[in-house]
Write an enzyme that holds these catalytic residues in place. Sequence first.
Site, PDB file in Angstrom:
ATOM      1  N   HIS A   1       0.807  -1.219   0.000  1.00 42.43           N
ATOM      2  CA  HIS A   1       0.000   0.000   0.000  1.00 42.43           C
ATOM      3  C   HIS A   1       0.842   1.272   0.000  1.00 42.43           C
ATOM      4  O   HIS A   1       0.408   2.298  -0.513  1.00 42.43           O
ATOM      5  CB  HIS A   1      -0.942   0.009   1.200  1.00 42.43           C
ATOM      6  CG  HIS A   1      -2.135  -0.861   0.996  1.00 42.43           C
ATOM      7  ND1 HIS A   1      -2.115  -2.206   1.248  1.00 42.43           N
ATOM      8  CD2 HIS A   1      -3.377  -0.599   0.515  1.00 42.43           C
ATOM      9  CE1 HIS A   1      -3.290  -2.727   0.957  1.00 42.43           C
ATOM     10  NE2 HIS A   1      -4.077  -1.777   0.500  1.00 42.43           N
ATOM     11  N   GLY A   2       2.008   1.200   0.597  1.00 42.47           N
ATOM     12  CA  GLY A   2       2.803   2.417   0.588  1.00 42.47           C
ATOM     13  C   GLY A   2       4.104   2.243   1.329  1.00 42.47           C
ATOM     14  O   GLY A   2       4.248   1.351   2.176  1.00 42.47           O
TER      15      GLY A   2
END
Lengths: 294, 477
Positions: B326-327
């Site tokens: 996701h990041g």
Amino acid sequence: MKPFLIFIGKILLVLLLSAFSFDLVYTHVYETSSPRTKFQYFRTFKKDTLDYIFLGSSRVENSLVISEIEKQTGKSALNLGFQAAKMEDIYTLLQLIKAYEIHTETIFIQVDYIFNIQEGYSNVLQYEVMPYVRDNSVTKSYLNHHFEHPSLLYYFPFYRFSDYDSKIGFREFVLNVLGKQTTIQKEKGFVGLDGQLDHCDYELPSSVNEQNVYFNQIQDFAKKNDMNIVYYFSPMSLSIKNKDYVAKLQGKIPKLHDFSSVVKDDLLFQDCTHLNRKGATFFTQYFIDTLLTD
Amino acid sequence: MFFNSLSFAIFLPIVFLLYWFVFNKNKTTQNTLLIVASYYFYSCWDWRFLFLLVFSTLLDYFSAIMMENSTTDKKRKFWLWLTIGINLGFLGIFKYYDFFAQSFADLLHGFGFQTNPVLLKLILPVGISFYTFHGLSYVIDIYYKRITAERNFVDYSLFVSYFPLLVAGPIERATHLLPQVKIKRHFNFEKAKEGVYQIIWGLVKKVVIADSCATYANAVFDNYESMNSLSLMLGAVYFAFQIYGDFSGYSDIALGTSKLFGIDLLKNFNYPYFSRDIAEFWRRWHISLSSWFRDYLYIPLGGSQGGMWMKVRNTFIIFLVSGFWHGANWTFIVWGLLNAIYFLPLLLQNKNRSNMGEIEMGWNANSLKTILNILGTFVLTTIAWIFFRAKSISEAIGYIQKMVTDFHFNTQYLNNERYNIELLLLILVFVGVEWFNRSKVEPLSGKASWVKVTLAIMALLALGVYSDYKEFIYFQF
């Protein structure tokens, strides 16, 4: 494919009819409900009399206590200062005073460094005017000037309420329907500030622009419509730099009343250019004594 | 060009009309139009990254063919790892390089070494995580001989760059999407109608629910230090609905849009907040990613074979990788770790597949238990979302700490000129609508559909957030 295109057509029809209905209802509510915004309140004076109207930016809005003026002079008054207002906003409001047929004795216009700003406008005034875009040619042209797609605002039903939903959308609509009051009506446009000036490193411009097109238009409009205009410069903290700007501005506007240094105590300011409540009371008294007492 | 933008509202009908009325001759003309439209759609963000997309397409296309043509396992393995290496290399450079460089520098700093890491500060190409995983699933499937390599470049390009799924999924599988692009699509009124219903409902989720919640969640999260327990709880709940409305709304619009072109995409959400345990939540939330990790990471790692230890190890790995996907921030890793911890008791008791069936309700004790389980799962998920939303781990911990120790529950006035509690009614209505329609893809179809569509359109007009324009959260991944 044909049934699908009919299906899409029906959906678009529902969309259009809903938008049209909402537009009618919202516009009606904003036109008839008890005023919650300053512009709404201003509109209630249509074909009425307001002896004194004060135009300008937040430096007007936060500095003139209308209840005091009305009490001491016996005249009706309205503080029509808008946050971040520029000369164009002031010119627009001046035209609207005429368009709404509001009878005035004197209109006080606060001019300061905004004389140097040719382009720019108050976003507060912009959204407050939005529901009344169809009121008259002045509101229409004002919004036309500041909007990328003005025809959407004017012709596309409900667009303006959606695009400015945080300000004039569903929530504000409901509060209007419920008649929830703000302080605008009670304070007649004055908005008092709390807090005191901590430190000041504000600078006025070092020079005055050759001219401001809207200022010229204000003068022409006032002359043409026989309006009595008084220009003045609101107080600023004595700590600000380039204070000689005021004198230079007086060179452009000889009748400008300079109140820039009448409040000497920094404790009466909220920041360099805005008075707090105590400062507003002090300045209002000074203003009454200087300009409103025979 | 966002799905909730005016430009997409113009783009979509034009492509639709061209597709069915001008380029409807055969599947090649249909696919060609969709590729051109997809490239245009993608270039609206940043045309420079189009080269990256085309390169990724060419790489996977030729690698797959080379892999299939290889006569030895060694060569096949070479092509597989070359493709994986290059794809993940790009992802690593664009998305993770700065994170690793900075984290390494911080680590050295912890040992007393002063370093000045070279940071690239690159703009993350929109959708890179999605189309990279998209392509990877294809080459891995070829390697394991689950499918044969696609020789038609036009068909393969469309599989990778099809605009409804290009920037935020769902992450498609070649086994599902490729067969659909290999045949000419014929217009199906019912399917197109379903698509329109799904688009409308997706828009409601995005602009009415997610963006309204965002206004409140941002006001609370950005000022959490001055918020009381009630506001912080509400802020977390609002963010939970923001991210759900945002991402599932996006997925609904993507799936609905695709149906207009006669192509079905994988279902990505299945009412996740009605899950009875965290395992069920992950079978209902971002399904295409969860199943991707299951098929291409969990199972190759050994899955549940090899005893409980392996199962636990592999579960933690996929949740941590999922978080990191996701990041590039520790907050996402902690979010993944928290979910793995939630999952652990179910795994240890072999109960991770105990809630596979539909939720059945009645006036009995079992239903009460189900409701409590749903609420419990929602609370756990919401706590994890705090880490997902916070800018740093310390901020997330500070947020939770204040939430559970402040003990003030009065209604606060937020800096967005609203009271913290105002939005709850809208959320409750939304939950009610979803609950009573949980057996359907969207709530608008079925009986009295025109009444429901009209209400949805009215909600979009009156309750939608347009002035404070917000892009989709998952576009940043």
